[in-house]
Scaffold this active site. Structure first.
Site, PDB file in Angstrom:
ATOM      1  N   THR A   3       0.593  -1.115   0.425  1.00  0.00           N
ATOM      2  CA  THR A   3       0.042   0.177   0.425  1.00  0.00           C
ATOM      3  C   THR A   3       0.967   1.191  -0.128  1.00  0.00           C
ATOM      4  OG1 THR A   3      -1.882   0.838   0.844  1.00  0.00           O
ATOM      5  CG2 THR A   3      -0.116   0.000   2.643  1.00  0.00           C
TER       6      THR A   3
ATOM      7  N   GLY B  49     -12.987   7.256   2.112  1.00  0.00           N
ATOM      8  CA  GLY B  49     -14.553   6.450   1.141  1.00  0.00           C
ATOM      9  C   GLY B  49     -15.461   6.826   1.738  1.00  0.00           C
ATOM     10  N   TYR B  50     -16.057   5.848   2.609  1.00  0.00           N
ATOM     11  CA  TYR B  50     -18.060   5.589   2.838  1.00  0.00           C
ATOM     12  C   TYR B  50     -17.718   5.418   4.453  1.00  0.00           C
ATOM     13  CZ  TYR B  50     -18.820   3.580  -1.776  1.00  0.00           C
ATOM     14  OH  TYR B  50     -18.381   3.492  -3.423  1.00  0.00           O
TER      15      TYR B  50
ATOM     16  N   LYS C  40     -11.665   3.819  16.187  1.00  0.00           N
ATOM     17  CA  LYS C  40     -12.337   3.465  14.842  1.00  0.00           C
ATOM     18  C   LYS C  40     -11.208   1.747  14.358  1.00  0.00           C
ATOM     19  CE  LYS C  40     -12.213   3.532  10.239  1.00  0.00           C
ATOM     20  NZ  LYS C  40     -11.535   5.073   8.505  1.00  0.00           N
TER      21      LYS C  40
ATOM     22  N   ASP D 100      -7.216  -5.902   0.920  1.00  0.00           N
ATOM     23  CA  ASP D 100      -8.396  -4.869  -0.111  1.00  0.00           C
ATOM     24  C   ASP D 100      -9.984  -4.850   1.013  1.00  0.00           C
ATOM     25  OD1 ASP D 100      -9.866  -4.670  -3.289  1.00  0.00           O
ATOM     26  OD2 ASP D 100     -10.304  -6.507  -2.779  1.00  0.00           O
ATOM     27  N   SER D 101     -10.385  -4.249   0.738  1.00  0.00           N
ATOM     28  CA  SER D 101     -11.952  -3.824   1.389  1.00  0.00           C
ATOM     29  C   SER D 101     -12.241  -3.244   0.792  1.00  0.00           C
ATOM     30  CB  SER D 101     -11.230  -3.176   3.701  1.00  0.00           C
ATOM     31  OG  SER D 101     -10.643  -2.026   2.310  1.00  0.00           O
TER      32      SER D 101
ATOM     33  N   ALA E 294       0.072   5.486   4.417  1.00  0.00           N
ATOM     34  CA  ALA E 294       0.713   5.780   5.648  1.00  0.00           C
ATOM     35  C   ALA E 294      -0.051   5.085   6.960  1.00  0.00           C
ATOM     36  CB  ALA E 294       0.992   7.234   6.151  1.00  0.00           C
ATOM     37  N   GLY E 295      -1.447   5.621   6.597  1.00  0.00           N
ATOM     38  CA  GLY E 295      -2.305   5.122   8.384  1.00  0.00           C
ATOM     39  C   GLY E 295      -2.013   3.883   8.000  1.00  0.00           C
ATOM     40  N   LYS E 296      -2.498   2.468   7.634  1.00  0.00           N
ATOM     41  CA  LYS E 296      -2.516   0.956   6.998  1.00  0.00           C
ATOM     42  C   LYS E 296      -0.841   0.817   7.463  1.00  0.00           C
ATOM     43  CE  LYS E 296      -5.356   0.837   3.209  1.00  0.00           C
ATOM     44  NZ  LYS E 296      -5.371  -0.348   2.109  1.00  0.00           N
TER      45      LYS E 296
END
Length: 226
Positions: A18, A179-180, A201, A85-86, A21-23
């Site tokens: 990826t 995203g959503y 989260k 993947d999400s 940076a957050g992941k």
């Protein structure tokens, strides 16, 4: 620079496929303390740090796309690779947008357009039938040592899934996340996902669940390699 392949930073042991940076930060936090002596800030790098190629996500499931990315990055670098993947699966849409979540409105990564189109499609759906869930597949690929041609075969693969159930709101609420996130209210919460703190989260998210489930397999893979 030195490592398992040209362009791999010294000390790198895991590549997260990826540029987010957050992941990467989340995976580093999970690994801290899980492997004695491991400096996760050095050992875990992103795809950009190793010059990994862009991967076409043409699988028909989250797991297929995550595995494809993990395999490609592991083969390219010779390092252990993790990928995810999400997307969002809406009950009344039989699981859509699903793997098309990031390009639901036609252009990849246009969060606002994707969100607005989905809300319009669900405008007449009553609250009782607005159930949905975020889904994540996290994949691990462990390469063998390079053969005479410098090719790394993949000899270990593993996939775990995570989910976050909730209800779709009728308008975006909150400025956090992406995203959503602004239109999903997790079950048992009063806030949208976009209103949660990063810590809250991560504790309940689909990606957090998937990464934590994958962690023992990643730790085993690290322990097995020098």
């Amino acid at each position: 620079m030195s490592g398992a392949a040209t362009g791999v930073p010294e000390g790198a042991r895991v590549v997260l496929a990826t540029h987010n940076a957050g992941k990467v930060r989340e995976l580093r936090q999970l690994l801290e303390g899980a492997v004695p002596g491991l400096d996760a800030s050095v050992a875990v790098v992103d795809a950009g740090a190793v010059g990994a190629p862009d991967i076409v996500e043409d699988g028909v499931t989250f797991a297929e796309n995550a595995l494809k990315k993990a395999r490609a990055v592991a083969a390219h670098t010779g390092l252990i690779a993790v990928a995810d993947d999400s997307g969002l699966a809406v009950d009344v849409l039989h699981g859509a947008p699903g793997i098309f979540s990031a390009r639901w409105a036609g252009r990849h990564g246009d969060d606002r357009a994707n969100l607005e189109l989905l809300l319009a499609q669900l405008a007449d759906v009553p609250d009782a039938h607005r159930g949905a869930e975020f889904v994540c597949a996290a994949a691990l690929a462990v390469p063998s040592t390079a053969d005479a041609r410098g090719t790394h075969a993949i000899h270990v693969e593993h996939v775990e899934h995570g989910r976050l159930r909730g209800t779709l709101l009728r308008a975006p609420v909150g400025d956090g996340g992406f995203g959503y996130d602004p239109i999903l209210r997790p079950d048992g919460r009063e806030e949208s996902t976009a209103q949660l703190s990063a810590a809250d989260k991560n504790a309940i998210s689909h990606r957090g669940h998937a990464f934590r489930a994958l962690l023992p397999y990643l730790v085993d893979a690290l322990d097995a390699r020098p």
